[in-house]
Design a protein around this motif. Structure first.
Motif, PDB file in Angstrom:
ATOM      1  N   VAL A   1       0.836  -1.206   0.000  1.00 34.23           N
ATOM      2  CA  VAL A   1       0.000   0.000   0.000  1.00 34.23           C
ATOM      3  C   VAL A   1       0.867   1.250   0.000  1.00 34.23           C
ATOM      4  O   VAL A   1       0.619   2.208  -0.744  1.00 34.23           O
ATOM      5  CB  VAL A   1      -0.955  -0.003   1.213  1.00 34.23           C
ATOM      6  CG1 VAL A   1      -1.724   1.313   1.285  1.00 34.23           C
ATOM      7  CG2 VAL A   1      -1.920  -1.171   1.132  1.00 34.23           C
ATOM      8  N   ILE A   2       1.897   1.245   0.835  1.00 26.56           N
ATOM      9  CA  ILE A   2       2.815   2.392   0.884  1.00 26.56           C
ATOM     10  C   ILE A   2       3.488   2.594  -0.472  1.00 26.56           C
ATOM     11  O   ILE A   2       3.607   3.716  -0.969  1.00 26.56           O
ATOM     12  CB  ILE A   2       3.868   2.178   1.988  1.00 26.56           C
ATOM     13  CG1 ILE A   2       3.196   2.171   3.364  1.00 26.56           C
ATOM     14  CG2 ILE A   2       4.946   3.260   1.931  1.00 26.56           C
ATOM     15  CD1 ILE A   2       4.108   1.765   4.491  1.00 26.56           C
ATOM     16  N   ALA A   3       3.931   1.491  -1.089  1.00 25.54           N
ATOM     17  CA  ALA A   3       4.590   1.583  -2.394  1.00 25.54           C
ATOM     18  C   ALA A   3       3.631   2.095  -3.459  1.00 25.54           C
ATOM     19  O   ALA A   3       4.015   2.892  -4.322  1.00 25.54           O
ATOM     20  CB  ALA A   3       5.137   0.213  -2.795  1.00 25.54           C
ATOM     21  N   ALA A   4       2.377   1.651  -3.412  1.00 32.82           N
ATOM     22  CA  ALA A   4       1.390   2.105  -4.394  1.00 32.82           C
ATOM     23  C   ALA A   4       1.123   3.595  -4.255  1.00 32.82           C
ATOM     24  O   ALA A   4       0.981   4.314  -5.257  1.00 32.82           O
ATOM     25  CB  ALA A   4       0.096   1.315  -4.225  1.00 32.82           C
ATOM     26  N   THR A   5       1.065   4.077  -3.016  1.00 31.58           N
ATOM     27  CA  THR A   5       0.852   5.507  -2.792  1.00 31.58           C
ATOM     28  C   THR A   5       2.020   6.319  -3.337  1.00 31.58           C
ATOM     29  O   THR A   5       1.833   7.353  -4.002  1.00 31.58           O
ATOM     30  CB  THR A   5       0.676   5.791  -1.287  1.00 31.58           C
ATOM     31  OG1 THR A   5      -0.408   5.014  -0.786  1.00 31.58           O
ATOM     32  CG2 THR A   5       0.387   7.262  -1.045  1.00 31.58           C
ATOM     33  N   ARG A   6       3.220   5.857  -3.095  1.00 30.59           N
ATOM     34  CA  ARG A   6       4.392   6.550  -3.627  1.00 30.59           C
ATOM     35  C   ARG A   6       4.393   6.529  -5.152  1.00 30.59           C
ATOM     36  O   ARG A   6       4.745   7.535  -5.796  1.00 30.59           O
ATOM     37  CB  ARG A   6       5.664   5.878  -3.098  1.00 30.59           C
ATOM     38  CG  ARG A   6       5.923   6.096  -1.617  1.00 30.59           C
ATOM     39  CD  ARG A   6       7.080   5.264  -1.148  1.00 30.59           C
ATOM     40  NE  ARG A   6       7.397   5.494   0.258  1.00 30.59           N
ATOM     41  CZ  ARG A   6       8.120   4.672   0.997  1.00 30.59           C
ATOM     42  NH1 ARG A   6       8.623   3.569   0.462  1.00 30.59           N
ATOM     43  NH2 ARG A   6       8.360   4.943   2.261  1.00 30.59           N
ATOM     44  N   GLU A   7       4.018   5.397  -5.729  1.00 31.66           N
ATOM     45  CA  GLU A   7       4.007   5.280  -7.189  1.00 31.66           C
ATOM     46  C   GLU A   7       3.013   6.243  -7.808  1.00 31.66           C
ATOM     47  O   GLU A   7       3.308   6.913  -8.809  1.00 31.66           O
ATOM     48  CB  GLU A   7       3.653   3.837  -7.569  1.00 31.66           C
ATOM     49  CG  GLU A   7       3.622   3.581  -9.063  1.00 31.66           C
ATOM     50  CD  GLU A   7       3.215   2.146  -9.379  1.00 31.66           C
ATOM     51  OE1 GLU A   7       2.711   1.918 -10.493  1.00 31.66           O
ATOM     52  OE2 GLU A   7       3.397   1.265  -8.515  1.00 31.66           O
ATOM     53  N   THR A   8       1.831   6.326  -7.219  1.00 28.60           N
ATOM     54  CA  THR A   8       0.813   7.234  -7.752  1.00 28.60           C
ATOM     55  C   THR A   8       1.252   8.687  -7.601  1.00 28.60           C
ATOM     56  O   THR A   8       1.061   9.498  -8.512  1.00 28.60           O
ATOM     57  CB  THR A   8      -0.523   7.012  -7.026  1.00 28.60           C
ATOM     58  OG1 THR A   8      -0.938   5.653  -7.200  1.00 28.60           O
ATOM     59  CG2 THR A   8      -1.604   7.925  -7.593  1.00 28.60           C
TER      60      THR A   8
END
Length: 204
Positions: free
Chosen positions: A127-134
């Protein structure tokens, strides 16, 4: 997941488990959401379920991850369109927020319960990685478009705006607020984001 489905039949099994989970959340007491009940509702043995998922939490995480990926693909397509469009960026800002709120803040009873579970598990690395990616994708889109009213933001501004939007949606879900999906909630998020990302313009 213990085992990644690679064939259509295996994916059908996994999707049936997901569907059974949503049905239980939608029609039964949330306390009945157990791996045994999901397997029963799906028409599988508990052994079949455990081939793919070691726990109820792993099922929920997989469901949340699948939905998050679907939404991220949709948002990425929207950002690509915004880069090439001559429309004002504020129009895409509103669409971006609308899609985000709709995906992560609204739905029927079963979906709301799933969203609540998901927000309680938002500390996981995916989830943290997805937020950073977005967030990074937003930065790239703003830099490429380089609109005078929406200049490329600083890392601090972009971090605060992106987490503020998600934080508001998260709080609304966890507090069982009826605001997500209303024009007032969307307008408030758009005004906040626009006020930090660009020059506030009068309504068109």
């Amino acid at each position: 997941m213990r085992k990644r489905p690679s064939q259509a039949r295996a994916w059908k099994t996994v999707l049936t488990i997901f569907e059974a989970t949503v049905q239980i959340l939608d029609t039964e007491d949330e306390k009945r959401l157990t791996t045994n009940r999901v397997a029963e509702r799906a028409g599988f043995s508990i052994g079949t379920l455990y081939q793919y998922f070691p726990s109820m939490e792993s099922i929920l995480l997989a469901m949340i991850d699948l939905e998050r990926r679907r939404v991220m693909d949709r948002l990425d397509a929207l950002l690509a369109e915004a880069e090439a469009s001559q429309a004002h960026p504020r129009e895409y800002l509103r669409l971006f927020i609308r899609i985000t709120v709709g995906a992560f803040g609204t739905g029927d009873r079963g979906r709301r319960l799933l969203l609540k579970r998901g927000w309680k598990l938002d500390h996981t690395e995916p989830v943290i990685a997805a937020t950073r990616e977005t967030t990074e994708r937003i930065r790239v889109a703003l830099e490429r478009r380089n609109h005078p009213d929406f200049p490329p933001p600083s890392p601090a501004v972009l971090f605060v705006v992106s987490r503020a939007v998600l934080g508001a949606v998260r709080a609304a879900v966890l507090e069982d607020s009826g605001l997500p999906g209303t024009p007032e909630f969307e307008d408030a998020l758009v005004r906040m984001a626009e006020g930090m990302l660009g020059k506030v313009l009068p309504p068109p």
